[in-house]
Motif scaffolding. Sequence first.
Motif, short mmCIF file in Angstrom:
data_model
loop_
_atom_site.label_atom_id
_atom_site.label_comp_id
_atom_site.label_asym_id
_atom_site.label_seq_id
_atom_site.Cartn_x
_atom_site.Cartn_y
_atom_site.Cartn_z
N ASP A 275 -3.13 -0.41 -7.94
CA ASP A 275 -3.77 -0.93 -6.80
C ASP A 275 -2.81 -1.64 -6.15
O ASP A 275 -1.81 -2.32 -6.63
CB ASP A 275 -4.74 -2.01 -7.16
N ASP B 241 -2.53 -4.43 -4.57
CA ASP B 241 -2.79 -5.86 -5.30
C ASP B 241 -1.80 -6.05 -6.53
O ASP B 241 -1.69 -7.21 -6.89
CB ASP B 241 -4.18 -6.46 -5.53
N ASN C 98 -2.82 5.56 -10.02
CA ASN C 98 -4.09 4.45 -9.60
C ASN C 98 -3.76 3.13 -9.68
O ASN C 98 -4.37 2.02 -10.12
CB ASN C 98 -5.28 4.60 -10.57
N LYS D 132 0.77 -1.25 -0.07
CA LYS D 132 0.13 0.05 0.05
C LYS D 132 0.76 1.32 0.22
O LYS D 132 0.67 2.20 -0.74
CB LYS D 132 -1.02 -0.18 1.14
#
Length: 404
Positions: A96, A98, A94, A83
């Motif tokens: 993620d 993941d 943007n 994160k």
Amino acid sequence: MLQRNPGFANLTAGYLFPEIARRKNEYAKSHPDAKIISLGVGNTTEPLTPHIAKAMSDYALALGTAQGYSGYGEDYGSSALRKKIAEEFYPGENIDPDEVFPSDGAKCDIARIQTLFGREVNVAVQDPSYPVYVDGSVISGAAGANSGTGYEGIVYMPCTAENDFFPDLSQVKKNSLIYFCSPNNPTGKASTKEELSRLVEFALKNECVIIFDAAYSEFISDPNLPKSIFQIEGAKRCAIEVQSLSKPAGFTGVRLGWSVVPKDLKFSGGASVNKDWKRLMTTLFNGVSNIAQQGALAALDEIGRREMRSVIEYYLENARIIEKTVRKWKNAEVFFTGNSPYLWIRFAGQKSWDIFDKILDECRVVITPGAGFGPAGESFVRINAFGHRADVEEACRRLEKFEI
């Protein structure tokens, strides 16, 4: 007996940096009183900053307690770190968490990436470029023997002064892996947004995948230059980015990098590259040291970022000091923009290993011969700015007298 992997047989020479070390050590044996200064292999020299070192030390000490002990980490790396990387390095893209995969370094990820695409894949590399792009492709079987001007099956994209170190992409085959580094190692070239847009447009049109090595992006000081391929529209559909804390935070020995593999990136049949990378990372890799990940979290908080910036500025100032010296050389052409820790210097008509030997013998300074980075590196040498300031200044006093 089992047969040898033919990829190893196809490698024509030793890896560049061990060869540099061998020549340095041989010279030292025959000149035992010489103080040799190394500006060759790009190894950081300044200590870890206090905030980062304390975070790792505290975590390591806690491992000796029942409350602080940790075993295996999370499958794809610390979720907090994933994160934090997405927030700090890709604030407008943007990305993620993941899609972020912490690893033991960009070089290791680059080697593992070949496993995703197999030995039948076409490969294109900048020329000159970091040797692992080529050597890893040869070992994996994606390239054949060396023809004398390069390995069969690999398209070399010359990056020269004449094309401002950005290659002609038209020679790249469809469905290729394109290895691209910005700022480039060894030339120091940081590509513009317009140039990277051309690269992404070409990859999308020709169904290529870009392996974008951004290990030196933190050295970019020009705010108009992109630090990530994902600042370019469409890149999430055609690129994987590898990054590292080795150079900006001094993690060359600590070992922590990461890859960003977007969920939008697909194989030709529609399968997810992200999902296969997850499988690969849990099958062939057991995760980054928990201690290293704690150091990375510290490096990316407010204090750590500030400390890291000071170290980067230290090395860039070293580069500016070296630049002042080498620009005095006759018969040499110096390329340095201030956005990289490397200086790329051309001695037209000379062999780069001959220049290496001459500088070592006359100045007792180790640099890197450009030929080790590919055919287009011949007649060039690379000087890096990683060194203690006193050593850099002493090296410059010696190099100032160098003539070819």
